[in-house]
Write a protein that holds these residues in place. Structure first.
Motif, PDB file in Angstrom:
ATOM      1  N   UNK A 153       0.843  -1.195   0.000  1.00 58.42           N
ATOM      2  CA  UNK A 153       0.000   0.000   0.000  1.00 58.42           C
ATOM      3  C   UNK A 153       0.880   1.247   0.000  1.00 58.42           C
ATOM      4  N   UNK A 154       0.298   2.332  -0.483  1.00 61.19           N
ATOM      5  CA  UNK A 154       0.960   3.634  -0.484  1.00 61.19           C
ATOM      6  C   UNK A 154      -0.019   4.656   0.082  1.00 61.19           C
ATOM      7  N   UNK A 155       0.445   5.867   0.248  1.00 63.72           N
ATOM      8  CA  UNK A 155      -0.388   6.930   0.800  1.00 63.72           C
ATOM      9  C   UNK A 155      -0.365   8.132  -0.139  1.00 63.72           C
ATOM     10  N   UNK A 156      -1.503   8.821  -0.207  1.00 68.11           N
ATOM     11  CA  UNK A 156      -1.630  10.033  -1.023  1.00 68.11           C
ATOM     12  C   UNK A 156      -1.884  11.200  -0.074  1.00 68.11           C
ATOM     13  N   UNK A 157      -1.180  12.297  -0.315  1.00 74.73           N
ATOM     14  CA  UNK A 157      -1.466  13.530   0.426  1.00 74.73           C
ATOM     15  C   UNK A 157      -1.498  14.681  -0.575  1.00 74.73           C
ATOM     16  N   UNK A 158      -2.281  15.710  -0.247  1.00 77.50           N
ATOM     17  CA  UNK A 158      -2.478  16.843  -1.152  1.00 77.50           C
ATOM     18  C   UNK A 158      -1.829  18.102  -0.589  1.00 77.50           C
ATOM     19  N   UNK A 159      -1.607  19.051  -1.472  1.00 79.92           N
ATOM     20  CA  UNK A 159      -0.952  20.307  -1.108  1.00 79.92           C
ATOM     21  C   UNK A 159      -1.777  21.487  -1.585  1.00 79.92           C
ATOM     22  N   UNK A 160      -1.686  22.578  -0.829  1.00 76.15           N
ATOM     23  CA  UNK A 160      -2.391  23.824  -1.139  1.00 76.15           C
ATOM     24  C   UNK A 160      -1.355  24.938  -1.271  1.00 76.15           C
ATOM     25  N   UNK A 161      -1.587  25.878  -2.170  1.00 72.90           N
ATOM     26  CA  UNK A 161      -0.628  26.955  -2.412  1.00 72.90           C
ATOM     27  C   UNK A 161      -0.435  27.881  -1.211  1.00 72.90           C
ATOM     28  N   UNK A 162      -1.372  27.898  -0.287  1.00 72.78           N
ATOM     29  CA  UNK A 162      -1.259  28.755   0.901  1.00 72.78           C
ATOM     30  C   UNK A 162      -0.791  27.968   2.115  1.00 72.78           C
ATOM     31  N   UNK A 163      -1.420  26.831   2.369  1.00 69.20           N
ATOM     32  CA  UNK A 163      -1.161  26.076   3.602  1.00 69.20           C
ATOM     33  C   UNK A 163      -0.104  24.991   3.481  1.00 69.20           C
ATOM     34  N   UNK A 164       0.340  24.677   2.283  1.00 68.06           N
ATOM     35  CA  UNK A 164       1.331  23.626   2.100  1.00 68.06           C
ATOM     36  C   UNK A 164       0.691  22.245   2.172  1.00 68.06           C
ATOM     37  N   UNK A 165       1.470  21.270   2.612  1.00 72.73           N
ATOM     38  CA  UNK A 165       1.002  19.885   2.634  1.00 72.73           C
ATOM     39  C   UNK A 165      -0.034  19.648   3.714  1.00 72.73           C
TER      40      UNK A 165
END
Length: 150
Positions: free
Chosen positions: A126-138
């Protein structure tokens, strides 16, 4: 008359002299009520921002590499604040692949983007996905994606 003028108009006073000598004297001043209206503007916008949410993530083996399709929702406001990427991580937090999002998706929510050619080490289940935002980062949120059965 001179004494009255000196005492009333010529004596130096602090700028925010309280009306009384009680412990909450600053709240009785003429300056303090103004801060009540300024406080909302002093709070950084990042405190009110929402992190990107991973709505769905799938993995498909294509030969020796993997393809990931990730659906993200985020209240993009435009170029000043938008979900700008997501990545595939192993169990130790090492990045296996990065999908950069180069523009906001204000009118397209949620949206799905793919990443191909991701090399996954043998034996990884298994792997993990995380998202990023231009203001708040990861984002702190990580979504697990199973690689068994794919």
């Amino acid at each position: 008359m001179t004494t009255f003028l000196n005492r009333q108009f010529l004596s130096p006073r602090p700028a925010a002299t309280p009306f009384c000598d009680c412990p909450r004297a600053l709240t009785h001043s003429k300056v303090a009520p103004m801060f009540r209206y300024l406080i909302p503007f002093l709070i950084p916008a990042t405190l009110a921002a929402e992190a990107p949410v991973i709505e769905n993530a799938t993995a498909e083996r294509t030969g020796d590499t993997w393809r990931f399709d990730v659906t993200i929702s985020h209240p993009d406001t435009g170029w000043d604040h938008y979900a700008d990427g997501w990545e595939v991580l192993d169990a130790n937090g090492n990045s296996l692949g990065l999908r950069t999002l180069f523009h906001p998706h204000v009118e397209e929510q949620p949206f799905t983007r793919s990443l191909t050619g991701v090399e996954i080490p043998d034996g990884t289940t298994s792997v993990f996905i995380r998202a990023r935002c231009s203001v708040d980062g990861w984002s702190d949120e990580r979504v697990e994606v199973s690689l068994t059965g794919s």
